[in-house]
Design a protein around this motif. Structure first.
Motif, PDB file in Angstrom:
ATOM      1  N   LYS A  37     -18.812 -89.918 -30.453  1.00 16.12           N
ATOM      2  CA  LYS A  37     -19.559 -89.233 -31.514  1.00 16.12           C
ATOM      3  C   LYS A  37     -20.519 -88.200 -30.928  1.00 16.12           C
ATOM      4  N   LYS A  38     -21.217 -88.570 -29.864  1.00 18.29           N
ATOM      5  CA  LYS A  38     -22.165 -87.651 -29.223  1.00 18.29           C
ATOM      6  C   LYS A  38     -21.427 -86.418 -28.704  1.00 18.29           C
ATOM      7  N   ALA A  39     -20.297 -86.624 -28.037  1.00 19.79           N
ATOM      8  CA  ALA A  39     -19.498 -85.514 -27.501  1.00 19.79           C
ATOM      9  C   ALA A  39     -18.984 -84.635 -28.635  1.00 19.79           C
ATOM     10  N   GLY A  40     -18.479 -85.271 -29.685  1.00 18.20           N
ATOM     11  CA  GLY A  40     -17.941 -84.520 -30.807  1.00 18.20           C
ATOM     12  C   GLY A  40     -18.991 -83.708 -31.529  1.00 18.20           C
ATOM     13  N   GLU A  41     -20.139 -84.302 -31.753  1.00 22.12           N
ATOM     14  CA  GLU A  41     -21.210 -83.582 -32.438  1.00 22.12           C
ATOM     15  C   GLU A  41     -21.703 -82.397 -31.612  1.00 22.12           C
ATOM     16  N   PHE A  42     -21.817 -82.592 -30.293  1.00 23.25           N
ATOM     17  CA  PHE A  42     -22.215 -81.488 -29.417  1.00 23.25           C
ATOM     18  C   PHE A  42     -21.193 -80.357 -29.489  1.00 23.25           C
ATOM     19  N   LEU A  43     -19.925 -80.708 -29.363  1.00 19.87           N
ATOM     20  CA  LEU A  43     -18.850 -79.715 -29.396  1.00 19.87           C
ATOM     21  C   LEU A  43     -18.890 -78.934 -30.710  1.00 19.87           C
ATOM     22  N   GLU A  52     -15.700 -79.535 -19.409  1.00 20.05           N
ATOM     23  CA  GLU A  52     -16.672 -79.952 -18.389  1.00 20.05           C
ATOM     24  C   GLU A  52     -18.103 -79.879 -18.910  1.00 20.05           C
ATOM     25  N   GLN A  53     -18.410 -78.868 -19.705  1.00 22.04           N
ATOM     26  CA  GLN A  53     -19.738 -78.736 -20.298  1.00 22.04           C
ATOM     27  C   GLN A  53     -20.044 -79.956 -21.181  1.00 22.04           C
ATOM     28  N   ILE A  54     -19.097 -80.351 -21.991  1.00 24.71           N
ATOM     29  CA  ILE A  54     -19.295 -81.493 -22.886  1.00 24.71           C
ATOM     30  C   ILE A  54     -19.387 -82.790 -22.093  1.00 24.71           C
ATOM     31  N   MET A  55     -18.545 -82.936 -21.083  1.00 25.94           N
ATOM     32  CA  MET A  55     -18.563 -84.147 -20.257  1.00 25.94           C
ATOM     33  C   MET A  55     -19.903 -84.269 -19.528  1.00 25.94           C
ATOM     34  N   GLU A  56     -20.446 -83.159 -19.073  1.00 25.39           N
ATOM     35  CA  GLU A  56     -21.783 -83.176 -18.443  1.00 25.39           C
ATOM     36  C   GLU A  56     -22.832 -83.597 -19.464  1.00 25.39           C
ATOM     37  N   PHE A  57     -22.732 -83.076 -20.673  1.00 24.90           N
ATOM     38  CA  PHE A  57     -23.704 -83.391 -21.726  1.00 24.90           C
ATOM     39  C   PHE A  57     -23.762 -84.893 -22.006  1.00 24.90           C
ATOM     40  N   VAL A  58     -22.615 -85.563 -21.973  1.00 26.09           N
ATOM     41  CA  VAL A  58     -22.598 -87.009 -22.268  1.00 26.09           C
ATOM     42  C   VAL A  58     -22.760 -87.864 -21.002  1.00 26.09           C
ATOM     43  N   GLY A  59     -23.019 -87.208 -19.870  1.00 31.76           N
ATOM     44  CA  GLY A  59     -23.277 -87.950 -18.634  1.00 31.76           C
ATOM     45  C   GLY A  59     -22.047 -88.435 -17.903  1.00 31.76           C
ATOM     46  N   CYS A  84      -2.875 -92.561 -26.040  1.00 27.13           N
ATOM     47  CA  CYS A  84      -2.126 -93.676 -25.462  1.00 27.13           C
ATOM     48  C   CYS A  84      -3.045 -94.424 -24.503  1.00 27.13           C
ATOM     49  N   ILE A  85      -3.420 -95.632 -24.890  1.00 35.92           N
ATOM     50  CA  ILE A  85      -4.404 -96.390 -24.126  1.00 35.92           C
ATOM     51  C   ILE A  85      -3.900 -96.729 -22.721  1.00 35.92           C
ATOM     52  N   GLU A  86      -2.613 -97.016 -22.568  1.00 40.92           N
ATOM     53  CA  GLU A  86      -2.074 -97.314 -21.237  1.00 40.92           C
ATOM     54  C   GLU A  86      -2.161 -96.105 -20.310  1.00 40.92           C
ATOM     55  N   LYS A  87      -1.975 -94.901 -20.863  1.00 40.16           N
ATOM     56  CA  LYS A  87      -2.122 -93.684 -20.055  1.00 40.16           C
ATOM     57  C   LYS A  87      -3.581 -93.490 -19.638  1.00 40.16           C
ATOM     58  N   VAL A  88      -4.515 -93.882 -20.499  1.00 40.55           N
ATOM     59  CA  VAL A  88      -5.938 -93.815 -20.138  1.00 40.55           C
ATOM     60  C   VAL A  88      -6.156 -94.638 -18.867  1.00 40.55           C
ATOM     61  N   TYR A  89      -5.652 -95.866 -18.862  1.00 40.56           N
ATOM     62  CA  TYR A  89      -5.834 -96.765 -17.717  1.00 40.56           C
ATOM     63  C   TYR A  89      -5.144 -96.220 -16.469  1.00 40.56           C
ATOM     64  N   SER A 132     -13.628 -93.713 -13.956  1.00 40.87           N
ATOM     65  CA  SER A 132     -13.642 -94.845 -14.887  1.00 40.87           C
ATOM     66  C   SER A 132     -12.714 -94.615 -16.072  1.00 40.87           C
ATOM     67  N   ARG A 133     -12.333 -95.722 -16.684  1.00 43.07           N
ATOM     68  CA  ARG A 133     -11.544 -95.658 -17.917  1.00 43.07           C
ATOM     69  C   ARG A 133     -12.358 -94.983 -19.016  1.00 43.07           C
ATOM     70  N   GLU A 134     -13.652 -95.244 -19.017  1.00 37.56           N
ATOM     71  CA  GLU A 134     -14.539 -94.631 -19.997  1.00 37.56           C
ATOM     72  C   GLU A 134     -14.479 -93.107 -19.894  1.00 37.56           C
ATOM     73  N   ARG A 135     -14.591 -92.584 -18.672  1.00 34.91           N
ATOM     74  CA  ARG A 135     -14.546 -91.132 -18.486  1.00 34.91           C
ATOM     75  C   ARG A 135     -13.217 -90.562 -18.949  1.00 34.91           C
ATOM     76  N   GLU A 136     -12.122 -91.235 -18.610  1.00 37.52           N
ATOM     77  CA  GLU A 136     -10.798 -90.743 -18.996  1.00 37.52           C
ATOM     78  C   GLU A 136     -10.638 -90.736 -20.511  1.00 37.52           C
ATOM     79  N   MET A 137     -11.068 -91.796 -21.161  1.00 39.13           N
ATOM     80  CA  MET A 137     -10.958 -91.883 -22.625  1.00 39.13           C
ATOM     81  C   MET A 137     -11.772 -90.772 -23.284  1.00 39.13           C
ATOM     82  N   ILE A 138     -12.984 -90.572 -22.832  1.00 44.55           N
ATOM     83  CA  ILE A 138     -13.834 -89.532 -23.424  1.00 44.55           C
ATOM     84  C   ILE A 138     -13.256 -88.148 -23.133  1.00 44.55           C
ATOM     85  N   TYR A 139     -12.758 -87.940 -21.919  1.00 41.72           N
ATOM     86  CA  TYR A 139     -12.163 -86.649 -21.576  1.00 41.72           C
ATOM     87  C   TYR A 139     -10.978 -86.336 -22.500  1.00 41.72           C
TER      88      TYR A 139
END
Length: 150
Positions: A20-26, A140-147, A91-96, A105-112
């Motif tokens: 949500k944070k990434a989406g709202e920023f975008l 990359e700008q959005i990924m930086e924004f969400v840490g 596809c969750i398996e592709k995330v992993y 991390s899986r978190e970074r991949e999912m958010i990306y």
């Protein structure tokens, strides 16, 4: 921004909050009313995303994410009411797999993947080299924004 997750699919609360944070920023950056914006998010198996990829893109292979934009042109957004921007299918398996392959991390991949797909929903593409450069910069700008930058 409202993200509608298909019933019965679980997503960690902190991951959902980052999306949500990434989406709202975008959307703010794009001048789109993020408070009215809605998207649908579905997490699927490799078999399901392969079938979708084949049916909608004519590509009979597993992919990581698919985007189904509601609007071809952001100038066509309605002035009032909900802004249903489209559907994101991950596809969750592709995330992993990709998290391990890329060493993050899986978190970074999912958010990306979510950010990548959301950029497609608002009109970005990466077919041409210049388009790709612009889209990667925004990711990359959005990924930086969400840490979760590199």
């Amino acid at each position: 921004m409202n993200i509608y997750l298909e019933e019965g699919q679980g997503l960690e609360e902190n991951l959902f909050a980052i999306m949500k944070k990434a989406g709202e920023f975008l959307l703010r950056e794009e001048g789109i009313d993020w408070e009215r914006a809605e998207i649908s998010l579905t997490l699927v198996s490799p078999e399901e995303i392969r079938e979708l990829n084949d049916n909608y893109r004519g590509v009979d292979s597993v992919t990581d994410v698919l985007s189904f934009p509601q609007f071809d042109d952001m100038d066509d957004l309605p002035d009032m009411g909900d802004l249903c921007l489209g559907d994101v299918v991950i596809c969750i398996e592709k995330v992993y797999e990709q998290a391990e392959e890329y060493g993050h991390s899986r978190e970074r991949e999912m958010i990306y993947l979510f950010v990548h797909s959301l950029l497609h929903l608002v009109g970005y593409d990466h077919m041409e080299e210049e388009e790709k450069r612009v889209m990667r910069h925004k990711e990359e700008q959005i990924m930086e924004f969400v840490g979760l930058g590199r």
